[in-house]
Motif scaffolding. Structure first.
Motif, short mmCIF file in Angstrom:
data_model
loop_
_atom_site.label_atom_id
_atom_site.label_comp_id
_atom_site.label_asym_id
_atom_site.label_seq_id
_atom_site.Cartn_x
_atom_site.Cartn_y
_atom_site.Cartn_z
N THR A 247 0.85 -1.19 0.00
CA THR A 247 0.00 0.00 0.00
C THR A 247 0.88 1.24 0.00
O THR A 247 2.07 1.16 0.30
N SER A 288 -15.28 -4.51 -5.61
CA SER A 288 -13.92 -3.99 -5.50
C SER A 288 -13.04 -4.94 -6.31
O SER A 288 -13.49 -6.01 -6.70
N TRP A 292 -7.13 -4.86 -4.05
CA TRP A 292 -7.20 -3.98 -2.88
C TRP A 292 -7.57 -4.79 -1.65
O TRP A 292 -8.11 -5.89 -1.75
N ASN A 507 -6.50 10.18 -1.86
CA ASN A 507 -7.44 9.10 -2.14
C ASN A 507 -8.18 9.43 -3.43
O ASN A 507 -8.99 10.33 -3.48
N HIS A 511 -8.87 4.80 -4.38
CA HIS A 511 -7.52 4.23 -4.47
C HIS A 511 -6.56 5.13 -3.70
O HIS A 511 -6.55 6.34 -3.88
N VAL A 577 -4.07 4.01 -12.83
CA VAL A 577 -4.82 4.18 -11.60
C VAL A 577 -4.57 5.54 -10.93
O VAL A 577 -5.41 6.05 -10.20
#
Ligand code: COA
Ligand code: AMP
Length: 649
Positions: A247, A288, A292, A507, A511, A577
């Motif tokens: 992450t 989702s 993630w 964010n 994401h 992304v």
């Protein structure tokens, strides 16, 4: 197996029990899991502040997700539904079918030399084989690390170098509404860039677009599966890692969140009932990607541990084919509980404000909608609740925790939190809001949202091979507490209001991205002297990154050309992304006397929020220049005399 008692006062009792006697509370929850060796040590605190749950227990997570249900006579129940509007197909798998597929594929990866403790990178689209891959790793005790398909080859390479996998599992392509995403060139690039050399890749060939396999390294998934011997579940220690999930941190280097097997299984099982009010046989849909944490926890592990049917969806809220897609899926599969990110409903509301595309779908099976991943604006929550005709629960959590820190725990007691708040702390999470001095602030006062240690089962046990980094990032700021990185406050009823990040994480459409990473990529452009990236408010995606860039002096490039190259570079180096499109070329960046860029003021300018030059800035004309340049690229800036608090401090 489960059933939460839903009764008045149930929440207060459970919360107090989990807080006052955590070992007893979680020992009771651990009874729902099948152990090959029952734990006798519930909470090992010898190495505090590093805690270990169920320290001497032994289990297999895949066994608990699949085999156990089949052996209990539930093999013909549906485990997984893959609904894929992009390939116009729906596939259904019973628990027995899924167990057999997973056992065979576990045989494939074992035959490739993968053993317990080895890492396996999974870089795949939302197809059933991605779930099979995860569970097959769990079956033989290997540690999976799923990398989201929207990341570039370069980001994949970073994760390969950190996890040092024995094997990579991938597919020939993903299918986005506007294009086919060829995974293989991205994987080839990543393997080339990575210093760690991966000996083998197993590639699933999708009929939509096949790819070339490199003889000696790449293996055809379907061909080896046909010859594979099924593998049995391998018992592992409760404290052994089940997966690593990378992450965004505040630097360009992703953080490898490590999840154990035992605590995770117990927490997932508990949360499925307590948070979502699920029962075995319920149909749960989490829209989702498995890349993630939400996908890990609620597309795969929690629903299967409980014996539910999990719907996985390869499509978008709009455009596949229209804004009625969510209603169609709920109606067609009789979904009972639905979980997605607010951005998905914002996308629907934008193109179909009256929800006309929802007409004709019977969504009466639905009991509740859960939203998380980003702050939810009240309008969107109200609209979604009204159009679906169910209660909406905004709940707050992070990759690090794997399950909700705060929620309205429908499975325990309906506490109906006010819209805009993220609900009450879940049993196990002793949430405190701390001031800069480390003391708790009063209700209504903003501060750092922290969790009194120990964290409950399911939360990260460390960062991959980086205990020091774990302590540094989360435990050192406020000794005795986990620091979430979010700011917010409690109200008088103990609902938590999460207001945003303290650090430079943004964010974008649910994401999580690091502005530091985007800055790193931009600064590496040969014409760039320095760059600052902030998250500007966006009505659809919540936030979007915007860069302010200073070019090297003496260059003769047109700023517009450099900006276009920077946009392309971020897409290439980080991936689509990042949704990065905005670059303002400016003369200078505003810095404090100690050289710190005043990002909060830059964010206010980009947001069109009231701002004032911080007192620590020598020359406020820099900010006027930035305002002009941001206006030129479409940001609505306006000046006001109120101050930008964060920078002045
Ligand atoms: N593989 C490759 N590319 C991908 C991808 C994937 N799995 N997922 C997204 N992308 C691409 C998109 O095609 C888009 O590319 P483009 O710039 O060429 O248009 C880009 O990445 C940005 O994608 P995104 O911001 O996700 O926008 P979108 O329009 O594709 O989808 C949503 C909108 C709302 C459906 C999506 O953002 C979403 O599902 N968000 C929720 C995230 C989530 O589940 N978070 C977990 C907490 S619940
Ligand atoms: P991730 O780790 O990608 O799941 O992102 C976690 C971050 O998303 C949190 O630290 C918050 O900043 C934000 N977030 C998640 N859920 C919520 C929510 N319900 N309300 C506000 N912010 C949220």
């Amino acid at each position: 197996m489960v059933t939460q008692s839903r009764e008045s006062g149930g929440y207060a009792r459970q919360f107090a029990h989990a807080r006052d006697e955590p070992a007893v509370f979680w020992a009771e929850q651990a009874e729902h899991i099948r152990w090959t060796r029952k734990p006798s040590i519930m909470l090992d605190d010898r190495d505090a502040p590093m805690y270990r749950w169920f320290a001497d227990g032994e289990l297999n997570t895949c066994d608990n997700c699949l085999d156990r249900h089949v052996e209990a006579g539930r093999g013909d129940r549906l485990a997984l539904i893959h609904d894929s509007p992009v390939t116009q197909s729906v596939k259904r798998y019973t628990y027995r079918e899924l167990r057999d597929m997973v056992a065979r594929f576990a045989g494939v990866i074992r035959a490739q030399g993968v053993a317990a403790g080895d890492r396996v990178i999974i870089y795949m689209p939302m197809i059933p084989e991605a779930v099979v891959a995860m569970l097959a790793c769990a079956r033989i005790g290997a540690v999976h690390s799923v990398v989201f398909g929207g990341f570039s080859g370069a980001e994949l390479a970073k994760r390969i170098d950190d996890a040092k996998p024995t094997l990579v599992l991938s597919a020939s392509c993903g299918i986005e509404p506007s294009r086919i995403v060829e995974y293989k060139p991205l994987l080839n690039q990543a393997l080339e860039l990575a210093e760690h050399k991966v000996p083998r890749c197993v590639i699933f060939q999708r009929p939509t677009r096949r790819c070339e396999l490199l003889p000696g390294r790449d293996i055809d998934w379907q061909a080896v599966l046909a010859e594979a011997e099924p593998a049995d579940c391998v018992p592992v220690a409760a404290t052994d890692p089940l997966y690593i999930l990378y992450t965004s941190g505040t630097t360009g280097r992703p953080k490898g969140v490590v999840r154990d097997n035992g605590g995770h299984a117990v927490a997932m099982h508990y949360s499925a009932g307590a948070v979502y009010g699920l029962e075995p046989d319920d149909v749960f849909w989490t829209a989702s990607d498995v890349g993630w944490v939400v996908g890990h926890s609620y597309c795969v592990y929690a629903p299967l541990l409980l014996g539910c049917t999990s719907v996985i969806y390869e499509g978008k809220p709009v455009g596949t084919p229209d804004a009625g897609a969510f209603w169609r899926v709920i109606a067609e599969h009789r979904v009972n509980v639905f979980f997605t990110a607010p951005t998905a409903f914002r996308a629907i509301k934008k193109v179909d404000p009256k929800a006309e595309m929802a007409a004709g779908y019977d969504v009466s099976s639905l009991r509740a909608l859960f939203l998380a991943g980003e702050h939810c604006d009240p309008d969107t929550a109200a609209w979604a609740g009204h159009e679906l005709g169910v209660p909406v629960v905004d709940h707050w959590w992070q990759t690090e925790t794997a399950w909700a820190i705060t929620a309205n725990p429908l499975g325990i007691e309906d506490l109906t939190s006010p819209i805009g708040s993220a609900g009450r702390p879940m049993p196990g999470f002793d949430v405190r809001v701390l001031g800069a001095d480390g003391h708790e602030v009063d209700d209504g006062e903003m501060g750092d949202i922290c969790i009194n240690l120990p964290l409950p089962p399911g939360c990260l046990s460390t960062l991959w091979q980086n205990d020091a980094g774990f302590c540094d990032a989360y435990l050192s700021a406020f000794p005795g507490y986990y620091r979430s990185g979010d700011a917010g406050h409690f109200d008088k009823q103990r609902n938590l209001w999460v207001m945003g990040r303290i650090d430079d994480i943004i964010n974008v459409a649910g994401h999580r991205l690091s502005t530091g990473l985007i800055e790193e990529v931009i600064s590496a452009h040969p014409d760039v002297a320095e760059a600052a990236v902030v998250g500007a408010r966006d009505p659809d995606k919540g936030q979007l990154p915007v860069a302010m860039v200073v070019l090297k002096s003496g260059g003769n490039r047109r700023p517009g050309d450099v900006a276009a190259e920077i946009v392309a570079r971020v897409r290439e180096e980080i991936g689509p992304v990042a949704a990065f499109r905005s670059v303002a070329v400016v003369d200078r960046l505003p810095k404090t006397r100690s050289g710190k860029i005043v990002r909060a003021t830059l964010r206010d300018i980009a947001d069109g929020a009231p701002w004032q030059a911080p007192a620590t800035i020598d020359d406020s004309s820099i900010l006027d220049d930035i305002e002009r340049q941001l206006e030129a690229i479409g940001y609505a800036c306006k000046r006001d005399m109120a101050s930008s608090d964060a920078d002045i401090r």
